[in-house]
Design a protein around this motif. Structure first.
Motif, PDB file in Angstrom:
ATOM      1  N   UNK A   1       4.753  43.240  -4.003  1.00  0.00           N
ATOM      2  CA  UNK A   1       6.188  43.231  -4.239  1.00  0.00           C
ATOM      3  C   UNK A   1       6.770  44.548  -3.761  1.00  0.00           C
ATOM      4  N   UNK A   2       8.035  44.487  -3.357  1.00  0.00           N
ATOM      5  CA  UNK A   2       8.726  45.685  -2.899  1.00  0.00           C
ATOM      6  C   UNK A   2       9.080  46.548  -4.111  1.00  0.00           C
ATOM      7  N   UNK A   3       9.626  47.719  -3.845  1.00  0.00           N
ATOM      8  CA  UNK A   3       9.988  48.643  -4.930  1.00  0.00           C
ATOM      9  C   UNK A   3      10.975  48.019  -5.905  1.00  0.00           C
ATOM     10  N   UNK A   4      11.832  47.086  -5.418  1.00  0.00           N
ATOM     11  CA  UNK A   4      12.803  46.463  -6.320  1.00  0.00           C
ATOM     12  C   UNK A   4      12.278  45.191  -6.976  1.00  0.00           C
ATOM     13  N   UNK A   5      10.994  44.872  -6.711  1.00  0.00           N
ATOM     14  CA  UNK A   5      10.385  43.707  -7.346  1.00  0.00           C
ATOM     15  C   UNK A   5      10.415  42.438  -6.512  1.00  0.00           C
ATOM     16  N   UNK A   6      10.875  42.513  -5.272  1.00  0.00           N
ATOM     17  CA  UNK A   6      10.887  41.337  -4.403  1.00  0.00           C
ATOM     18  C   UNK A   6       9.451  40.968  -4.041  1.00  0.00           C
TER      19      UNK A   6
ATOM     20  N   UNK B   1      17.158  44.201   2.915  1.00  0.00           N
ATOM     21  CA  UNK B   1      17.008  45.637   2.665  1.00  0.00           C
ATOM     22  C   UNK B   1      15.881  45.992   1.685  1.00  0.00           C
ATOM     23  N   UNK B   2      15.439  45.051   0.873  1.00  0.00           N
ATOM     24  CA  UNK B   2      14.337  45.329  -0.058  1.00  0.00           C
ATOM     25  C   UNK B   2      13.071  45.746   0.688  1.00  0.00           C
ATOM     26  N   UNK B   3      12.965  45.357   1.973  1.00  0.00           N
ATOM     27  CA  UNK B   3      11.777  45.677   2.762  1.00  0.00           C
ATOM     28  C   UNK B   3      11.917  46.983   3.552  1.00  0.00           C
ATOM     29  N   UNK B   4      13.013  47.697   3.374  1.00  0.00           N
ATOM     30  CA  UNK B   4      13.288  48.905   4.156  1.00  0.00           C
ATOM     31  C   UNK B   4      12.148  49.918   4.104  1.00  0.00           C
TER      32      UNK B   4
END
Length: 181
Positions: free
Chosen positions: A105-110, A164-167
């Motif tokens: 998961x990304x930093x925002x939980x995605x 942007x979650x994948x930035x």
């Protein structure tokens, strides 16, 4: 001392957040497996409209906008290019190894999956057989799984623009090597 320990633990947790394992339901995992299966069939049939169907619509729309064409025109042009390429190149095998996938998961939980992918192509006398090893991003957008090649820097840049979650996600690079028989 306790404050330093807590601060260090917080820092480690913050740095590890993008690499934490994501949890998917059995239904979501079945959906991903079905998506991979349909993509594999489309690749074997060289059906670019079906292949392009696994790319997130947001990504397709962004690519189309960059070339000032409609999404339908983009898909048609891609099919024509693929037809031309396949005159000289034969896809010997293609596969994604879902059992070896990493669920992150990304930093925002995605949540997302990185799926090891291998393609063997035969370029005939021009280049012989080549094996491409890479990872494919499994992206769950709402209830639909999409698949994105992440060894292509331009495609990753577009992905990061529209998601942007994948930035801050660093994707693995792919490799290509000759196949010796």
């Amino acid at each position: 001392m306790l404050k330093r320990l807590l601060a260090a633990a917080s820092l480690v947790a913050a740095l590890a957040a993008p690499a934490l394992a994501a949890e998917f339901t059995a239904e979501q995992l079945e959906g991903l497996a079905a998506r991979i299966e349909s993509f594999d069939a489309a690749m074997q049939a060289s059906d670019m409209s079906e292949v392009m169907d696994v790319v997130p619509p947001k990504v397709l729309d962004q690519i189309a906008a960059k070339f000032n064409v409609t999404t339908e025109q983009l898909i048609e042009a891609t099919q024509q290019q693929m037809d031309q390429v396949l005159k000289d190149v034969n896809i010997v095998s293609f596969g994604m190894d879902l059992e070896a996938a990493e669920f992150l998961e990304t930093a925002d939980g995605t949540p997302y999956a990185l799926i090891p992918t291998e393609t063997v192509i035969d370029m005939g006398e021009a280049g012989g057989k080549q094996k491409a090893s890479s990872s494919t991003l499994g992206l769950l957008d709402e209830d639909t799984w999409y698949l994105v090649r992440v060894e292509d820097a331009q495609q990753v840049a577009i992905l990061k623009e529209v998601y942007p979650a994948f930035a801050d996600v660093e994707f693995p690079t792919g490799s290509m090597e000759p196949v010796t028989e």
